[in-house]
Design a protein around this motif. Structure first.
Motif, PDB file in Angstrom:
ATOM      1  N   ALA A 117      -5.104  47.073   9.805  1.00 57.55           N
ATOM      2  CA  ALA A 117      -5.858  47.341   8.506  1.00 57.55           C
ATOM      3  C   ALA A 117      -4.644  48.029   7.753  1.00 57.55           C
ATOM      4  O   ALA A 117      -4.584  47.965   6.588  1.00 57.55           O
ATOM      5  N   GLN A 118      -3.931  48.997   8.203  1.00 57.83           N
ATOM      6  CA  GLN A 118      -2.929  49.767   7.680  1.00 57.83           C
ATOM      7  C   GLN A 118      -1.714  48.984   7.156  1.00 57.83           C
ATOM      8  O   GLN A 118      -0.920  49.346   6.187  1.00 57.83           O
ATOM      9  N   GLY A 119      -1.403  47.722   7.786  1.00 58.82           N
ATOM     10  CA  GLY A 119      -0.557  47.009   7.276  1.00 58.82           C
ATOM     11  C   GLY A 119      -0.982  46.183   6.010  1.00 58.82           C
ATOM     12  O   GLY A 119      -0.288  46.135   5.123  1.00 58.82           O
ATOM     13  N   LEU A 120      -2.189  45.821   6.027  1.00 62.86           N
ATOM     14  CA  LEU A 120      -2.740  45.000   5.005  1.00 62.86           C
ATOM     15  C   LEU A 120      -2.924  45.882   3.748  1.00 62.86           C
ATOM     16  O   LEU A 120      -2.544  45.638   2.692  1.00 62.86           O
ATOM     17  N   LEU A 126       5.177  52.939   9.522  1.00 67.10           N
ATOM     18  CA  LEU A 126       5.986  52.381  10.408  1.00 67.10           C
ATOM     19  C   LEU A 126       7.226  52.200   9.730  1.00 67.10           C
ATOM     20  O   LEU A 126       7.428  52.051   8.416  1.00 67.10           O
ATOM     21  N   THR A 127       8.470  52.221  10.374  1.00 66.62           N
ATOM     22  CA  THR A 127       9.617  52.371   9.999  1.00 66.62           C
ATOM     23  C   THR A 127      10.458  50.865  10.062  1.00 66.62           C
ATOM     24  O   THR A 127      10.311  50.249  11.217  1.00 66.62           O
ATOM     25  N   PRO A 128      11.522  50.573   9.494  1.00 70.35           N
ATOM     26  CA  PRO A 128      12.251  49.411   9.784  1.00 70.35           C
ATOM     27  C   PRO A 128      12.979  49.455  10.956  1.00 70.35           C
ATOM     28  O   PRO A 128      13.077  48.309  11.786  1.00 70.35           O
ATOM     29  N   GLU A 129      13.209  50.461  11.540  1.00 68.46           N
ATOM     30  CA  GLU A 129      13.855  50.792  12.724  1.00 68.46           C
ATOM     31  C   GLU A 129      13.071  50.237  13.877  1.00 68.46           C
ATOM     32  O   GLU A 129      13.363  49.870  14.862  1.00 68.46           O
ATOM     33  N   GLU A 130      11.689  50.747  13.804  1.00 65.38           N
ATOM     34  CA  GLU A 130      10.652  50.153  14.721  1.00 65.38           C
ATOM     35  C   GLU A 130      10.640  48.702  14.693  1.00 65.38           C
ATOM     36  O   GLU A 130      10.352  48.264  15.974  1.00 65.38           O
ATOM     37  N   PHE A 131      10.633  48.083  13.575  1.00 66.81           N
ATOM     38  CA  PHE A 131      10.675  46.628  13.546  1.00 66.81           C
ATOM     39  C   PHE A 131      11.825  46.178  14.267  1.00 66.81           C
ATOM     40  O   PHE A 131      11.901  45.151  14.985  1.00 66.81           O
ATOM     41  N   ALA A 246       6.644  35.511  12.846  1.00 66.36           N
ATOM     42  CA  ALA A 246       5.608  35.350  11.750  1.00 66.36           C
ATOM     43  C   ALA A 246       4.489  36.257  12.359  1.00 66.36           C
ATOM     44  O   ALA A 246       3.880  36.773  11.405  1.00 66.36           O
ATOM     45  N   THR A 247       4.273  36.075  13.547  1.00 69.20           N
ATOM     46  CA  THR A 247       2.794  36.744  14.011  1.00 69.20           C
ATOM     47  C   THR A 247       2.979  38.091  13.636  1.00 69.20           C
ATOM     48  O   THR A 247       2.286  39.066  13.447  1.00 69.20           O
ATOM     49  N   VAL A 248       4.117  38.859  14.196  1.00 69.41           N
ATOM     50  CA  VAL A 248       4.681  40.143  14.024  1.00 69.41           C
ATOM     51  C   VAL A 248       4.352  40.774  12.632  1.00 69.41           C
ATOM     52  O   VAL A 248       3.874  41.640  12.270  1.00 69.41           O
ATOM     53  N   LEU A 249       4.714  39.730  11.708  1.00 70.57           N
ATOM     54  CA  LEU A 249       4.950  40.475  10.179  1.00 70.57           C
ATOM     55  C   LEU A 249       3.651  40.017   9.379  1.00 70.57           C
ATOM     56  O   LEU A 249       3.490  40.378   8.403  1.00 70.57           O
ATOM     57  N   PHE A 250       2.707  39.084   9.852  1.00 70.08           N
ATOM     58  CA  PHE A 250       1.740  38.466   8.752  1.00 70.08           C
ATOM     59  C   PHE A 250       0.934  39.721   8.125  1.00 70.08           C
ATOM     60  O   PHE A 250       0.827  39.567   7.032  1.00 70.08           O
ATOM     61  N   PHE A 251       0.500  40.627   9.048  1.00 68.92           N
ATOM     62  CA  PHE A 251      -0.578  41.690   8.490  1.00 68.92           C
ATOM     63  C   PHE A 251       0.486  42.381   7.507  1.00 68.92           C
ATOM     64  O   PHE A 251      -0.451  43.792   7.000  1.00 68.92           O
ATOM     65  N   PRO A 256       4.271  47.184   0.799  1.00 72.48           N
ATOM     66  CA  PRO A 256       5.620  47.419   0.015  1.00 72.48           C
ATOM     67  C   PRO A 256       6.923  47.377   0.688  1.00 72.48           C
ATOM     68  O   PRO A 256       7.851  47.128   0.019  1.00 72.48           O
ATOM     69  N   ARG A 257       6.852  47.645   2.136  1.00 72.96           N
ATOM     70  CA  ARG A 257       8.153  47.779   2.884  1.00 72.96           C
ATOM     71  C   ARG A 257       8.294  46.264   3.566  1.00 72.96           C
ATOM     72  O   ARG A 257       9.233  46.251   4.457  1.00 72.96           O
ATOM     73  N   TYR A 258       7.588  45.480   3.251  1.00 72.79           N
ATOM     74  CA  TYR A 258       7.472  43.830   4.114  1.00 72.79           C
ATOM     75  C   TYR A 258       8.914  43.367   3.991  1.00 72.79           C
ATOM     76  O   TYR A 258       9.558  43.163   5.416  1.00 72.79           O
ATOM     77  N   GLU A 259       9.704  43.356   3.000  1.00 73.49           N
ATOM     78  CA  GLU A 259      10.997  42.726   2.964  1.00 73.49           C
ATOM     79  C   GLU A 259      12.089  43.559   3.917  1.00 73.49           C
ATOM     80  O   GLU A 259      12.944  42.886   4.525  1.00 73.49           O
TER      81      GLU A 259
END
Length: 332
Positions: A117-120, A126-131, A246-251, A256-259
């Protein structure tokens, strides 16, 4: 099977593991399967009761065999606890049916990496470093799975074009999700038709396609003392490696930090496993295919709180994604 019956079955089965009467049993999750936590004086375990008719014995044994092999290689996955006879899966009888139970080590003190929900809604911190860190773990996982290949007795679903968007997709028809207008249904029908062609055109060599997790949402990544553990392999099977990303990132597509998240995930992945030529070429197609699977899942479970959340909060964005995909495909 209701909760009291599942609880009784677990209590009856724990003796096969030498754990009967050894600790406190509590339900922690019920979706496809019942998942209990067994807390003993010196250790804790996850005990899973598989839903009748969802996975057969060969499919569950395949999952357990891979988890065991991955843990033996040092991959960050839960360790399988065998029965006293050394079996990775236990069969029990219930009302004349065979029900399957497995036991895993519990990941103590862990929390999910993220929240859907927080992703949507863009609230995730979450930070880019965590991804990036997750990308490293995912690249390591795929590397190990490529080395393992198909283990003996392999039987799992395929997340290929047919399994994702064919006439009988593994997770159900996305057009059955409640609340769609006729125009929405028509958009999804067109998207399904073109995705079958687009996915069929993607490379199927071992560097692109093989055994994958298939459900690596951030809720299936546990964090404890800076360690990431990848859990919930219930849907794992064969598919494109890119499908896991794709599954990791879909939500997080609306975030705003998707890219930044996307770049970091790919950077981390490439640190663990060199990307083959054309690895990301099917990104938009697989991202939409992943989105449609959630609608298919929800369409079979009307009234379930998570299914209702998908119908209300996710489906409108997926329809818009399908519309954009068709528009951009038409001008390619």
């Amino acid at each position: 099977m209701k909760l009291p019956e599942a609880t009784e079955l677990v209590e009856r089965t724990l003796g096969r593991y030498g754990l009967e009467g050894q600790g406190r049993l509590e339900l922690v999750k019920y979706r496809e399967n019942y998942v209990f936590k067994l807390t003993c004086p010196t250790a804790a375990f996850a005990v899973r009761v598989h839903r009748l008719g969802y996975r057969n014995a060969a499919q569950i044994r395949t999952e357990m065999a891979y988890l065991h092999a991955l843990a033996e290689r040092g991959l960050p996955v839960p360790r399988v606890v065998p029965t006293r006879e050394g079996e990775l899966l236990c069969a029990a009888s219930w009302q004349g049916e065979t029900v399957y139970v497995d036991v895993l080590d519990w990941v103590e003190g862990a929390m999910p990496l993220g929240d859907i929900a927080q992703g949507l809604d863009g609230a995730s911190a979450l930070t880019p470093e965590e991804f990036e860190s997750l990308g490293v773990r995912l690249g390591q996982l795929h590397g190990a799975l490529m080395e393992l290949g198909r283990l003996p007795g392999f039987e799992r679903p395929a997340w290929d074009a047919a399994g994702l968007v064919g006439p009988a997709p593994v997770w159900g028809d996305p057009r059955r999700v409640p609340g769609l207008s006729p125009a929405d249904e028509a958009t999804l029908s067109r998207a399904l038709a073109v995705l079958v062609e687009d996915l069929d055109a993607l490379p199927r060599g071992s560097e692109h396609f093989g055994v994958i997790h298939a459900d690596l949402t951030p809720e299936n990544v546990l964090i404890s003392e800076s360690r990431m553990t990848l859990i919930d392999f219930d849907d794992f099977g064969e598919g494109w490696h890119l499908f896991d990303l794709a599954t990791v990132l879909f939500f997080y597509v609306p975030h705003p930090r998707y890219e930044q998240y996307r770049a970091a995930l790919f950077d981390g992945y490439a640190q663990a496993r060199p990307l083959p030529p054309g690895f990301a070429d099917g990104w938009e197609a697989l991202l939409l295919a992943r989105a449609l699977t959630y609608l298919g899942w929800a369409g079979q479970r009307a009234g379930d709180p998570e299914a209702d959340f998908i119908a209300n909060a996710v489906a409108p964005g997926v329809v818009a994604m399908a519309r954009d995909y068709l528009k951009h495909r038409a001008v390619r």
